[in-house]
Enzyme design. Structure first.
Site, short mmCIF file in Angstrom:
data_model
loop_
_atom_site.label_atom_id
_atom_site.label_comp_id
_atom_site.label_asym_id
_atom_site.label_seq_id
_atom_site.Cartn_x
_atom_site.Cartn_y
_atom_site.Cartn_z
CG ASP A 138 -2.09 0.89 1.13
OD1 ASP A 138 -2.28 1.49 0.07
OD2 ASP A 138 -2.82 1.01 2.13
CG ASN A 192 -7.45 -2.52 -6.32
OD1 ASN A 192 -6.49 -3.28 -6.16
ND2 ASN A 192 -7.76 -1.59 -5.43
#
Ligand code: FPP
Length: 230
Positions: free
Chosen positions: A10, A58
Site C-alpha cells: 500500500d 480495485n
C-alpha cells in the site's frame, strides 16, 4: 524464519503525490519494489510469498489507473519470467484472474506453466482477489462435492476447507505485512490470517526495500507464537 509471508503493498499513490508525480509513477516504482522483495525472498530461502497486486474492489478506480496497473502487470510477467525460471521461482495466481483481459490471462497461464516445476520459492500474486469471494468459492466447491456424493457433510473439517481455497498448495501463512501506515486486512487472506503475525510499517510501498523486509522477518523471529496455547 517464516515459511510464508504475505504483503499488502500500500502507498503507491501517496508516494507519487508527495513527489507531485502521476499515480502511475508510484505504481511503476511499486513494481521495482516487488522485484527487489521477490529476489530477497528467494535469497532468504522463503518458501512462499503472496502479494496483493489487484483486489476485486480495485475495479472501482478510474479506468486510466486500472489500465496502468494492468499494463504494469503484463510488463512484469514478460520481463521477469526468465528470471523466475532461472531462480527456481514458481509463479501462482490467486483470485478470479480469468476475468482479466484474455491477453493477460494467456500470459499468466504461460508463465505459470513454465515455472510449475520450480520448487525454491512460490510467488503467489493476488489478482482480482477478495478473501470473502475466495471463501464463497471454496464453500461452493465443497457443496458441489457433497451434492455429487464424494464428500460427507461430517467430513468437512478445517483441512478439507483449506484444501478448497486458492492457497491450497501453500504452507500456512506466518506473517502478514502491510505498508503505508494502514492497519486493516482489506479483504485479504481472511482464513489464512487466523494465526498469522501482523506487522505494520509507515514506509510507503515504493520505498519498501530488502532492509525493511529483513527487519520484518527479524521482528517476526522475536515474537512468541502460541496458536491459542500458552
Ligand atoms: C496500493 O497503492 C497498491 C496497489 C493498488 C496495487 C499494488 C500494485 C503494484 C505494486 C504494482 C503492480 C504489481 C505487480 C505484481 C506487477 P495505492 O494506489 O492504494 O496507494 P495510496 O493508498 O497511497 O493511494
Amino acid at each position: 524464519m517464516p515459511r510464508h509471508v504475505a504483503i499488502i503493498m500500500d502507498g503507491n499513490g501517496r508516494w507519487a503525490k508527495q513527489r507531485h508525480l502521476p499515480r502511475a509513477m508510484g505504481h511503476r516504482r511499486g513494481v521495482e519494489a516487488v522485484r527487489e522483495i521477490v529476489r530477497a525472498a528467494g535469497d532468504m530461502g522463503l518458501e512462499a510469498l503472496t502479494l496483493y497486486a489487484f483486489s476485486s474492489e480495485n475495479w472501482k478506480r478510474p479506468a486510466q489507473e486500472v489500465g496502468d496497473l494492468m499494463g504494469l502487470l503484463k510488463h512484469f510477467i514478460v520481463a521477469d519470467i526468465d528470471e523466475f525460471v532461472e531462480n527456481g521461482v514458481r509463479l501462482k495466481v490467486i483470485g478470479r484472474y480469468r476475468e482479466l483481459a484474455p491477453d493477460i490471462v494467456a500470459l499468466i497461464d504461460d508463465a505459470v506453466a513454465r515455472t510449475s516445476e520450480n520448487s525454491r520459492t512460490t510467488l503467489a500474486v493476488a489478482l482480482n482477489y477478495g478473501a470473502q469471494d475466495e471463501l464463497v468459492r471454496a464453500t461452493s466447491a465443497i457443496a458441489a462435492r457433497v451434492a455429487e456424493g464424494s464428500l460427507a457433510p461430517a467430513d468437512i473439517d478445517t483441512d478439507a476447507f483449506a484444501d478448497a481455497l486458492d492457497t491450497a498448495d501453500m504452507p500456512p501463512l506466518d506473517l502478514l505485512i502491510r505498508t503505508s501506515g494502514e492497519q486493516r486486512l482489506s479483504n485479504f487472506l481472511l482464513w489464512q490470517c487466523a494465526y498469522a503475525e501482523l506487522w505494520f510499517t509507515d514506509t510507503l510501498w515504493p520505498d519498501f526495500s530488502r532492509a525493511h523486509f529483513a527487519q520484518a522477518l527479524a521482528e517476526y523471529a522475536a515474537r512468541e507464537r502460541r496458536f491459542g496455547g500458552r
